[in-house]
Scaffold this motif. Structure first.
Motif, PDB file in Angstrom:
ATOM      1  N   ARG A 188       0.805  -1.200   0.000  1.00  0.00           N
ATOM      2  CA  ARG A 188       0.000   0.000   0.000  1.00  0.00           C
ATOM      3  C   ARG A 188       0.858   1.279   0.000  1.00  0.00           C
ATOM      4  N   ALA A 220      -6.372 -10.450  -6.591  1.00  0.00           N
ATOM      5  CA  ALA A 220      -7.409  -9.619  -5.979  1.00  0.00           C
ATOM      6  C   ALA A 220      -6.783  -8.618  -5.007  1.00  0.00           C
ATOM      7  N   ARG A 223      -5.296  -5.884  -6.964  1.00  0.00           N
ATOM      8  CA  ARG A 223      -6.374  -5.102  -7.580  1.00  0.00           C
ATOM      9  C   ARG A 223      -7.087  -4.232  -6.549  1.00  0.00           C
ATOM     10  N   SER A 224      -7.150  -4.722  -5.317  1.00  0.00           N
ATOM     11  CA  SER A 224      -7.830  -3.960  -4.266  1.00  0.00           C
ATOM     12  C   SER A 224      -7.085  -2.658  -3.973  1.00  0.00           C
ATOM     13  N   ASP A 226      -5.901  -0.928  -6.441  1.00  0.00           N
ATOM     14  CA  ASP A 226      -5.996  -0.215  -7.725  1.00  0.00           C
ATOM     15  C   ASP A 226      -4.681  -0.197  -8.481  1.00  0.00           C
TER      16      ASP A 226
END
Ligand code: C2E
Ligand code: MG
Ligand code: MG
Ligand code: MG
Length: 286
Positions: A188, A220, A223-224, A226
């Motif tokens: 992140r 996923a 992708r979470s 972005d």
């Protein structure tokens, strides 16, 4: 008796250690010569848009044909370059060559692998800036790939380096994701422009339910945040379909193309250009 046997084993062991060291030294010396005399080359592997199957970029991969031995895998000689102080000049060669070559392909993105030893160098950003200027390449078309292992070991440094590199306008991708200790907590904060799912994970997509679910969860996860995801090591149609379904926007692998010379990439681009008007004519006539 036991002692003697032990000593014999020791001697054997030492001898094989020496042989290993000797082979390694010879390899290192040959590598040094190859770098100095410009004997390394780059191969380029197509990066494919998952929806259209058009080639949108290439990944530059270094190649070394060692005299008297044949091709040596970068997985073998990159670590040796790292520990023998050769990685600087090797990395500089790769980056400069890739940027120069990229100029003939105005519509392609070009990815370049960066090894931990380069990334760790405080002057790395400076020499990337220098090469960009020297080759007059648009920074936005260059992606630097760094591996997950390094990021985990040096989170603080990695974040700072990525920030500085992005300040130059280049993109930064996380390579080999899922091969080690991926953590969403790390991802992140780093600002990666792209994540590449490691081939070892992609390989398992049609193996069993658990591997498939692991892979799906990994994509996923990316992708979470972005962050666009590339799947590497696609060898079958089934893998391509599954990875697209899971949300990868970019595919790479032998199914679409092995690493080839820059001339072959240019040919592929020309063929595509030649095919386009014909396709349109066909549709028009129908
Ligand atoms: P990587 O960056 O993950 O590159 C992808 C590797 O997977 C390449 O191996 C490529 O040839 C291979 N590959 C791609 N698609 C397929 C497939 O469908 N099936 C199989 N079996 N393999 C596939 P390569 O060229 O041997 O490079 C290995 C690694 O060495 C790279 O992994 C990268 O970490 C490192 N490397 C290669 N070139 C460079 C370089 O110029 N600089 C640095 N620092 N590292 C490099
Ligand atoms: Mg790579
Ligand atoms: Mg990779
Ligand atoms: Mg890999």
């Amino acid at each position: 008796k036991a002692k003697e046997a032990g000593r014999a084993r020791m001697t054997l062991y030492d001898a094989s250690m020496d042989a290993d060291r000797e082979q390694r030294n010879a390899l290192e010396l040959d590598l040094r010569i190859a770098i100095e005399s410009g004997d390394l080359t780059l191969a380029y592997q197509p990066l494919i848009d998952a929806a259209t199957h058009a080639m949108t970029g290439v990944e530059a991969l270094v190649r070394w044909n060692r005299p008297g031995h044949g091709p040596v895998s970068p997985e073998l000689f990159i670590p040796i370059a790292e520990t023998s102080g050769l990685i600087e000049s090797l990395g500089l060669f790769v980056l400069r060559k890739a940027c120069e070559t990229a100029k003939q392909w105005p519509n392609l993105n070009v990815s370049v692998n960066v090894s931990p030893g380069q990334f760790r160098n405080p002057a790395f950003t400076d020499y990337v800036r220098y090469v960009l200027k020297q080759t007059e390449i648009e920074a936005g078309r260059i992606t630097l790939e760094i591996t997950e292992g390094y990021m985990i070991q040096n989170p603080q440094r990695t974040r700072q380096s990525i920030e500085r590199l992005k300040g130059l306008g280049v993109k930064v991708a996380l390579d080999d994701f899922g091969s080690g200790f991926s953590s969403i907590g790390y991802l992140r904060q780093f600002g990666f422009d792209r994540i590449k799912i490691d081939r070892s994970l992609v390989m398992g997509v049609n193996e069993d339910k658990r591997q498939r679910e692991m892979l799906q969860a990994t994509v996923a996860l990316a992708r979470s945040l972005d962050i666009p995801v590339t799947a590497e090591g696609i060898e079958t149609e089934e893998q391509a379909i599954a990875m697209r379904l899971f949300g990868c926007d970019c595919l790479q692998g032998y199914l679409f193309g092995k690493p080839v010379t820059s001339d072959l990439i240019s040919e592929m681009l020309n063929e595509r250009r030649a095919a386009e008007p014909a396709a349109r004519r066909h549709i028009g006539a129908a």
